[in-house]
Design a protein around this motif. Structure first.
Motif, PDB file in Angstrom:
ATOM      1  N   ASP A  34       0.836  -1.191   0.000  1.00  0.00           N
ATOM      2  CA  ASP A  34       0.000   0.000   0.000  1.00  0.00           C
ATOM      3  C   ASP A  34       0.877   1.250   0.000  1.00  0.00           C
ATOM      4  O   ASP A  34       2.023   1.213   0.456  1.00  0.00           O
ATOM      5  CB  ASP A  34      -0.890   0.018   1.251  1.00  0.00           C
ATOM      6  N   PRO A  35       0.329   2.385  -0.477  1.00  0.00           N
ATOM      7  CA  PRO A  35       1.119   3.625  -0.485  1.00  0.00           C
ATOM      8  C   PRO A  35       1.734   3.971   0.875  1.00  0.00           C
ATOM      9  O   PRO A  35       2.890   4.388   0.946  1.00  0.00           O
ATOM     10  CB  PRO A  35       0.102   4.677  -0.917  1.00  0.00           C
ATOM     11  N   LYS A  36       0.987   3.752   1.962  1.00  0.00           N
ATOM     12  CA  LYS A  36       1.475   4.128   3.294  1.00  0.00           C
ATOM     13  C   LYS A  36       2.675   3.299   3.738  1.00  0.00           C
ATOM     14  O   LYS A  36       3.414   3.691   4.641  1.00  0.00           O
ATOM     15  CB  LYS A  36       0.345   4.013   4.325  1.00  0.00           C
ATOM     16  N   ASP A  37       2.876   2.156   3.096  1.00  0.00           N
ATOM     17  CA  ASP A  37       3.971   1.267   3.487  1.00  0.00           C
ATOM     18  C   ASP A  37       5.213   1.412   2.601  1.00  0.00           C
ATOM     19  O   ASP A  37       6.174   0.662   2.757  1.00  0.00           O
ATOM     20  CB  ASP A  37       3.496  -0.195   3.454  1.00  0.00           C
ATOM     21  N   ARG A  38       5.189   2.375   1.690  1.00  0.00           N
ATOM     22  CA  ARG A  38       6.309   2.512   0.748  1.00  0.00           C
ATOM     23  C   ARG A  38       7.326   3.559   1.201  1.00  0.00           C
ATOM     24  O   ARG A  38       8.353   3.735   0.547  1.00  0.00           O
ATOM     25  CB  ARG A  38       5.787   2.861  -0.648  1.00  0.00           C
ATOM     26  N   ASP A  39       7.044   4.283   2.254  1.00  0.00           N
ATOM     27  CA  ASP A  39       7.933   5.312   2.791  1.00  0.00           C
ATOM     28  C   ASP A  39       8.266   6.376   1.746  1.00  0.00           C
ATOM     29  O   ASP A  39       9.421   6.728   1.522  1.00  0.00           O
ATOM     30  CB  ASP A  39       9.218   4.697   3.356  1.00  0.00           C
ATOM     31  N   VAL A  40       7.210   6.868   1.072  1.00  0.00           N
ATOM     32  CA  VAL A  40       7.363   7.974   0.128  1.00  0.00           C
ATOM     33  C   VAL A  40       6.475   9.130   0.589  1.00  0.00           C
ATOM     34  O   VAL A  40       5.451   8.908   1.235  1.00  0.00           O
ATOM     35  CB  VAL A  40       6.985   7.567  -1.315  1.00  0.00           C
ATOM     36  N   ALA A  41       6.887  10.340   0.267  1.00  0.00           N
ATOM     37  CA  ALA A  41       6.084  11.528   0.571  1.00  0.00           C
ATOM     38  C   ALA A  41       5.800  12.258  -0.731  1.00  0.00           C
ATOM     39  O   ALA A  41       6.709  12.486  -1.535  1.00  0.00           O
ATOM     40  CB  ALA A  41       6.835  12.444   1.538  1.00  0.00           C
ATOM     41  N   MET A  42       4.528  12.618  -0.947  1.00  0.00           N
ATOM     42  CA  MET A  42       4.142  13.271  -2.197  1.00  0.00           C
ATOM     43  C   MET A  42       3.784  14.728  -1.972  1.00  0.00           C
ATOM     44  O   MET A  42       3.177  15.082  -0.968  1.00  0.00           O
ATOM     45  CB  MET A  42       2.951  12.556  -2.838  1.00  0.00           C
ATOM     46  N   LEU A  70       5.361  21.440   1.020  1.00  0.00           N
ATOM     47  CA  LEU A  70       6.735  20.939   1.046  1.00  0.00           C
ATOM     48  C   LEU A  70       7.148  20.564   2.466  1.00  0.00           C
ATOM     49  O   LEU A  70       7.739  19.511   2.699  1.00  0.00           O
ATOM     50  CB  LEU A  70       7.696  21.999   0.492  1.00  0.00           C
ATOM     51  N   ALA A  71       6.819  21.435   3.430  1.00  0.00           N
ATOM     52  CA  ALA A  71       7.184  21.166   4.827  1.00  0.00           C
ATOM     53  C   ALA A  71       6.503  19.907   5.337  1.00  0.00           C
ATOM     54  O   ALA A  71       7.092  19.123   6.095  1.00  0.00           O
ATOM     55  CB  ALA A  71       6.817  22.366   5.704  1.00  0.00           C
ATOM     56  N   ARG A  72       5.261  19.703   4.923  1.00  0.00           N
ATOM     57  CA  ARG A  72       4.520  18.507   5.360  1.00  0.00           C
ATOM     58  C   ARG A  72       5.169  17.236   4.816  1.00  0.00           C
ATOM     59  O   ARG A  72       5.136  16.186   5.465  1.00  0.00           O
ATOM     60  CB  ARG A  72       3.062  18.610   4.901  1.00  0.00           C
ATOM     61  N   ALA A  73       5.767  17.323   3.618  1.00  0.00           N
ATOM     62  CA  ALA A  73       6.497  16.173   3.080  1.00  0.00           C
ATOM     63  C   ALA A  73       7.834  15.996   3.801  1.00  0.00           C
ATOM     64  O   ALA A  73       8.232  14.882   4.139  1.00  0.00           O
ATOM     65  CB  ALA A  73       6.727  16.359   1.583  1.00  0.00           C
TER      66      ALA A  73
END
Length: 347
Positions: A71-79, A144-147
């Motif tokens: 799932d997206p939440k488990d990929r350790d990416v920030a969009m 940006l800060a939230r990512a």
């Protein structure tokens, strides 16, 4: 370590091909830009990496994990999205902090991480404000800060500057470039703006109709485009392209003849950049009337109409000529590019 590997990734909807055989390794900490016109497959590629779209075939690896089934939440990416996606009922501080709450980061860490992210994008004076009280540029900095606050392995940025005016795009672009240097995190950035690609990227992937056209550093792509599509997409203005034929080492086209070319014969497309040619008083290879004049500040862009083709040349800023006046253009042989007339491939 966040090397990303896309192994022959494809995305299809029935008979429509969104992305065709995308095969690339993105080294750890690289800033990669996916560049191309609307509908070329660049956002679809990013969404597959994020887990928001499922590939029709192929493998996606982040680090040592194949993430196709994650799932997206488990990929350790920030969009970071074009639309910001801020919560209007929360102030800036709470918007930045929200990913930490969702991911159940211990509360004792929240303030330090929020303040660090805020300082990086110069938002310390706005933490108490709601999104409605911010400008477009300030809202993008909150996104940006939230990512940043998540401290992810990978940043994914989908046209984050397209909603900003020209001046804000320049300043925010500089901020993203500086952040990339500070954070040292693998970043994939989607844009249709070739200036953003040239200024931000370590490498650029140029796409068209779902197919990768060229991968290289900005200078490699600018100096030696793989085909006429890349040549016409990269550069401001784009590379001049003229149809014609090479016979005995001389290119003949509409109102143009350039001698001293080797390595090609028959029908070709000739390409050259505006800054590589000169407006001269005599002995030019193109003689044509002025079509338009544009003062750029540091130069004057002169466009002539050679038969049915518009050709742009950068002249000194002091240069002046009336529309319709005849001028001559000199094109040094060494800066010319030749492309196959049928396939468009660089010869």
């Amino acid at each position: 370590m966040a090397e990303i590997r896309l192994n022959h990734v494809q995305k299809r909807w029935g008979s429509f091909v969104g992305v065709e055989d995308f095969h690339l390794t993105i080294p750890d900490r690289e800033f990669l830009v996916l560049l191309g016109p609307s509908g070329c497959g660049k956002t679809t590629t990013m969404r597959m990496i994020a887990g928001l779209e499922e590939p029709s075939s192929g493998e996606i690896w982040i680090g040592d994990r194949m993430v196709n089934a994650l799932d997206p939440k488990d990929r350790d990416v920030a969009m970071v999205f074009q639309s910001y996606g801020l919560y209007p009922n929360m102030n800036v501080y709470e918007n930045i902090r929200f990913p930490l709450k969702v991911r159940k980061v211990p509360e004792v860490e929240h303030e330090a991480r929020v303040m660090r992210a805020s300082a990086m994008v110069e938002l310390d004076d706005f933490l108490h404000r709601k999104p409605a009280a911010l400008s477009g540029g300030q809202r993008q900095r909150v996104a940006l800060a939230r990512a940043i606050v998540r401290e992810p392995n990978v940043f994914l940025m989908d046209e984050p500057l397209s909603n900003l005016d020209a001046k804000l795009r320049v300043s925010t672009r500089a901020q993203i470039k500086n952040l990339s240097h500070e954070l040292q995190v693998t970043t994939i950035y989607v844009t249709h703006d070739q200036i953003e690609a040239m200024t931000l990227a370590d490498r650029v992937v140029v796409m068209s109709a779902g197919v990768v056209q060229q991968v290289g550093t900005p200078m490699e792509i600018y100096d030696r485009p793989a085909n006429t599509f890349v040549a016409s997409f990269i550069g401001s203005p784009a590379m001049n392209l003229m149809e014609g034929a090479v016979t005995d080492g001389t290119f003949h086209g509409d109102r143009v003849a350039i001698a001293g070319l080797s390595g090609a014969a028959g029908r070709v497309t000739l390409g050259f950049r505006a800054e590589d040619a000169q407006v001269v008083d005599s002995d030019g290879q193109i003689a044509a009337p002025v079509y338009s004049m544009e003062l750029l500040g540091d130069a004057t862009m002169v466009t002539v109409k050679a038969g049915g083709t518009l050709v742009a040349v950068k002249a000194p800023k002091e240069f002046r000529a009336e529309i319709g006046a005849p001028v001559q253009i000199r094109i040094p042989t060494g800066i010319c590019h030749l492309f196959d007339a049928q396939t468009g491939v660089h010869l």
